[in-house]
Design a protein around this motif. Structure first.
Motif, PDB file in Angstrom:
ATOM      1  N   VAL A  71      22.218  -7.564 -11.808  1.00 53.68           N
ATOM      2  CA  VAL A  71      22.110  -8.623 -10.905  1.00 53.68           C
ATOM      3  C   VAL A  71      21.170  -9.612 -11.728  1.00 53.68           C
ATOM      4  N   LYS A  72      21.523 -10.903 -11.581  1.00 51.56           N
ATOM      5  CA  LYS A  72      20.976 -12.034 -12.021  1.00 51.56           C
ATOM      6  C   LYS A  72      19.589 -12.143 -11.362  1.00 51.56           C
ATOM      7  N   LYS A  73      18.645 -12.735 -12.060  1.00 51.80           N
ATOM      8  CA  LYS A  73      17.221 -12.715 -11.556  1.00 51.80           C
ATOM      9  C   LYS A  73      17.246 -13.682 -10.151  1.00 51.80           C
ATOM     10  N   GLY A  74      16.519 -13.126  -9.415  1.00 48.40           N
ATOM     11  CA  GLY A  74      16.567 -13.706  -7.989  1.00 48.40           C
ATOM     12  C   GLY A  74      17.540 -13.709  -7.139  1.00 48.40           C
ATOM     13  N   GLU A  75      18.788 -12.869  -7.279  1.00 50.92           N
ATOM     14  CA  GLU A  75      19.742 -12.409  -6.366  1.00 50.92           C
ATOM     15  C   GLU A  75      19.498 -11.379  -5.551  1.00 50.92           C
ATOM     16  N   PRO A  76      20.072 -11.163  -4.568  1.00 52.90           N
ATOM     17  CA  PRO A  76      19.720  -9.932  -3.665  1.00 52.90           C
ATOM     18  C   PRO A  76      20.436  -8.738  -4.230  1.00 52.90           C
ATOM     19  N   VAL A  77      19.681  -7.653  -4.114  1.00 50.53           N
ATOM     20  CA  VAL A  77      20.406  -6.428  -4.418  1.00 50.53           C
ATOM     21  C   VAL A  77      21.035  -5.832  -3.362  1.00 50.53           C
ATOM     22  N   ARG A  78      22.216  -5.563  -3.579  1.00 48.35           N
ATOM     23  CA  ARG A  78      23.032  -4.854  -2.262  1.00 48.35           C
ATOM     24  C   ARG A  78      23.462  -3.587  -2.816  1.00 48.35           C
ATOM     25  N   PHE A  79      23.071  -2.728  -1.762  1.00 52.10           N
ATOM     26  CA  PHE A  79      23.374  -1.277  -2.241  1.00 52.10           C
ATOM     27  C   PHE A  79      24.832  -0.833  -2.266  1.00 52.10           C
ATOM     28  N   ASN A  80      25.692  -1.328  -1.281  1.00 55.56           N
ATOM     29  CA  ASN A  80      26.923  -0.888  -1.371  1.00 55.56           C
ATOM     30  C   ASN A  80      27.682  -1.475  -2.764  1.00 55.56           C
ATOM     31  N   ALA A  81      27.428  -2.959  -3.086  1.00 53.02           N
ATOM     32  CA  ALA A  81      28.282  -3.494  -4.156  1.00 53.02           C
ATOM     33  C   ALA A  81      27.650  -2.891  -5.336  1.00 53.02           C
ATOM     34  N   LEU A  82      26.330  -2.587  -5.639  1.00 57.26           N
ATOM     35  CA  LEU A  82      25.894  -1.732  -6.878  1.00 57.26           C
ATOM     36  C   LEU A  82      25.923  -0.471  -7.019  1.00 57.26           C
ATOM     37  N   GLY A  83      26.002   0.101  -5.751  1.00 58.69           N
ATOM     38  CA  GLY A  83      26.395   1.341  -5.745  1.00 58.69           C
ATOM     39  C   GLY A  83      27.762   1.851  -6.238  1.00 58.69           C
ATOM     40  N   ARG A  84      28.861   0.828  -5.877  1.00 58.14           N
ATOM     41  CA  ARG A  84      30.198   1.213  -6.238  1.00 58.14           C
ATOM     42  C   ARG A  84      30.215   0.889  -7.862  1.00 58.14           C
ATOM     43  N   LEU A  85      29.423  -0.272  -8.401  1.00 62.21           N
ATOM     44  CA  LEU A  85      29.736  -0.495  -9.776  1.00 62.21           C
ATOM     45  C   LEU A  85      29.009   0.609 -10.485  1.00 62.21           C
TER      46      LEU A  85
END
Length: 365
Positions: free
Chosen positions: A311-325
């Motif tokens: 994720v870009k610096k400062g952007e929120p970390v979203r579990f579902n989106a990043l878990g998918r990736l």
């Protein structure tokens, strides 16, 4: 030892590239990936931030050989690579792809059609083992007329990936006389301890201040009690009766012993999935901390480097989106092993009839 001073120049395009697991592995193994193609715009940042390659946001069904030709310099060996998502067998999901494709296997067929028209020197496809029993796999192999084709089911824990993950790996080449196979084993299995044991401890719901991806999902009170009662490698059967979920009390629940489980320090992890950040989704509990593994830990078990940017610096970390990736990624180490196997093959084919693929493979690994 064979002379490796002049490694072949291989240029690749990675179809269904996701966050860049296969691409990063190919690059680490010595292959220049020029571009990655994926329908999911969320893949663009991690793909381009970590790899010297262009991200192309396109549906592979809409690609033509003409679209890819600029990424294959004439003086270099060409490789078309990818992991076509298979909805019936895989949890892979990108945007509305599942709704659009259903069960028609169109993406695998589109990959095969690109091979037929583009005619790259080398081809590799990674997929779920169940694909081997489906008619579309036979059709894909038929699209490789003129290639020497081999495929095998690779147990990832035997080639340097710290998880019990079985994958079908196909390799095809227009060069040489020998078929290609991934080595069956490359040393003792890596363990969870070796992979994530040095990361700083965090609590459930906590995000490490120096690494936003080292972020563990929160637990409600009952799940916190459950994980405290869980033993590494054990099951929910170890709990006191009052901690059991309703599904555990049903006859159907006894067939899922790994749900709500902890990993073991000195064994490989289970297969990472798109829901690997959730304690209740499998054996994804940390071996000793009372929480599920963090997104960073999941990525490292997928053999992404610790500093890999998602994720870009400062952007929120979203579990579902990043878990998918992370869960859908090809493990980086598998890409590296594929790259070295292909390079060994090219070197052996150049050396002539006296050369052995095994000689070069042994040297590169």
């Amino acid at each position: 030892m064979n002379d490796l001073s002049a490694l072949p120049k291989i240029s690749a395009v990675d179809l269904f590239c996701g966050a860049g697991g296969l691409t990063h592995g190919l690059i680490r193994g010595g292959i220049a990936v020029r571009a990655g193609v994926d329908l999911d715009p969320a893949c663009k940042y991690p793909f381009e931030a970590n790899n010297a390659a262009k991200f192309i946001e396109r549906d592979v069904n809409d690609l033509s050989a003409k679209d890819l030709l600029p990424y294959f310099p004439e003086e270099e060996i060409s490789l078309l690579a990818g992991c076509a998502p298979c909805q019936p067998f895989s949890s892979y999901s990108q945007g509305d792809r599942g709704k659009k494709r259903g069960l028609d296997w169109q993406l695998v067929s589109s990959f095969g059609k690109l091979v037929e028209t583009l005619q790259p020197t080398l081809v590799t496809m990674e997929n779920v083992p169940q694909l081997a029993g489906h008619a579309v796999f036979k059709e894909f192999i038929a699209s490789l007329a003129g290639y020497k084709v081999s495929w095998s089911i690779v147990e990832c824990s035997k080639i340097g990936i710290p998880q019990t993950r079985r994958r079908l790996v196909l390799l095809a080449s227009k060069l040489g006389r020998d078929k290609l196979f991934i080595p069956e084993t490359l040393g003792p299995p890596l363990t969870v301890r070796q992979t994530i044991g040095k990361l700083p401890p965090i609590q459930a719901g906590q995000q490490h201040p120096k690494d936003p991806l080292h972020f563990a999902s929160s637990l409600n009170e009952i799940n916190l009690q459950r994980i405290k009662a869980s033993k590494p490698g054990g099951t929910w059967r170890d709990w006191d009766p009052e901690l059991l979920a309703e599904c555990h009390r049903k006859d159907t629940g006894v067939t899922y012993p790994s749900v709500y489980g902890r990993m073991e320090w000195d064994a490989p992890a289970p297969t990472m999935t798109t829901q690997c950040f959730g304690y209740g989704n499998g054996r994804f509990g940390h071996p000793e901390q009372d929480r599920a593994i963090s997104l960073r830990e999941a990525a490292m078990i997928q053999t992404f480097p610790r500093k890999y940017k998602f994720v870009k610096k400062g952007e929120p970390v979203r579990f579902n989106a990043l878990g998918r990736l992370i869960g859908n990624a090809v493990p980086v180490r598998l890409g590296e092993v594929i790259a070295k196997t292909l390079i060994a093959h090219v070197l052996a084919s150049r050396a002539g009839t006296e050369a052995s693929l095994d000689d070069y493979t042994d040297t590169l690994f």
